[in-house]
Design a protein around this motif. Sequence first.
Motif, short mmCIF file in Angstrom:
data_model
loop_
_atom_site.label_atom_id
_atom_site.label_comp_id
_atom_site.label_asym_id
_atom_site.label_seq_id
_atom_site.Cartn_x
_atom_site.Cartn_y
_atom_site.Cartn_z
N ARG A 206 3.93 -8.33 6.25
CA ARG A 206 4.68 -7.35 5.46
C ARG A 206 4.90 -7.86 4.05
NH1 ARG A 206 8.98 -5.89 10.14
NH2 ARG A 206 7.96 -4.02 10.98
N GLU A 210 3.19 -4.99 2.11
CA GLU A 210 4.17 -3.92 1.92
C GLU A 210 4.80 -4.03 0.53
OE1 GLU A 210 4.51 -1.56 3.95
OE2 GLU A 210 4.08 -2.27 6.00
N GLN A 211 4.96 -2.88 -0.11
CA GLN A 211 5.65 -2.87 -1.40
C GLN A 211 7.11 -3.30 -1.20
OE1 GLN A 211 5.52 0.98 -3.35
NE2 GLN A 211 4.47 -0.03 -5.06
N ASP A 212 7.72 -2.75 -0.16
CA ASP A 212 9.08 -3.14 0.19
C ASP A 212 9.09 -3.59 1.66
OD1 ASP A 212 11.72 -3.47 0.79
OD2 ASP A 212 12.36 -1.45 0.20
N LYS A 215 11.40 -2.01 4.06
CA LYS A 215 11.14 -0.62 4.46
C LYS A 215 9.64 -0.43 4.54
CE LYS A 215 15.19 1.61 2.47
NZ LYS A 215 15.61 1.62 1.06
N ARG A 217 5.85 0.49 4.93
CA ARG A 217 5.06 1.72 4.93
C ARG A 217 4.04 1.67 6.07
NH1 ARG A 217 0.45 3.16 0.38
NH2 ARG A 217 -0.55 4.81 1.61
#
Length: 237
Positions: A206, A210-212, A215, A217
């Motif tokens: 992640r 993942e960008q965040d 949270k 995606r």
Amino acid sequence: MTTAGDTYAVLVAEDDMGSRTATRLFLQRFGYRVGEAVDGPGTLREANLGHYDLVLLDLGLPGLDGEEVLSRLRRESPLPVIVLTGRSEERERIRVLDLGADDYLVKPCSLPELEARIRAVLRRGQPAPDTGRIEHSDLLIDRNAHRVQLHGAIVDLTPKEFDLLAFLAGSPDQVFTREELLEHVWGSTQDWQDPATVTEHVRRLRLKIEQDPAKPRWLHTVRGVGYRFVDIGTLDS
Ligand code: CA
């Protein structure tokens, strides 16, 4: 959104209305189509219609001895069968597997575990997935080159991070338990590998894709069950 059992039909053969209904509702939530049978002869009739991909067979059905139902199912159809029984003795388990059951669960069993077993049995009957490129929106996984690109940029992954991502992304929307991931990606069982290994690899993946990461995606946690890869499509906003 598609779910794990999207294209599969399961026959739930169970005379107890409470457990039959609970099982049906649970499986339908995962996208399975579900039919029901309430006794031995009805189970054989339904199973022979050819509508189903798997039979969930309660061994204590009225009308016909459960083992007889099982052995006739085996003779008359190629359908995988998962047996549910109240008896937990080893010799009972062996007997049922000898009669050709694909798996065996002792009641009461948890519905998430039951669904995971159904998925595992169905997957065994599947051809091996294509080993080439997996593309999800702007995420590209090239199995042959062992390379991942996100928005066109190469993501630097360890071999196990790559294997885990490729495995999950190869079956989008399917939920896998950490034990299943250990088995498929690490080639081992929880007997000698710690499921926390999976948690740690998901965390690191992640951070990389993942960008965040808080949270995600792509890599979703399914609470109390495991993980799944989700492709929500290209983000427009
Ligand atoms: Ca019963």
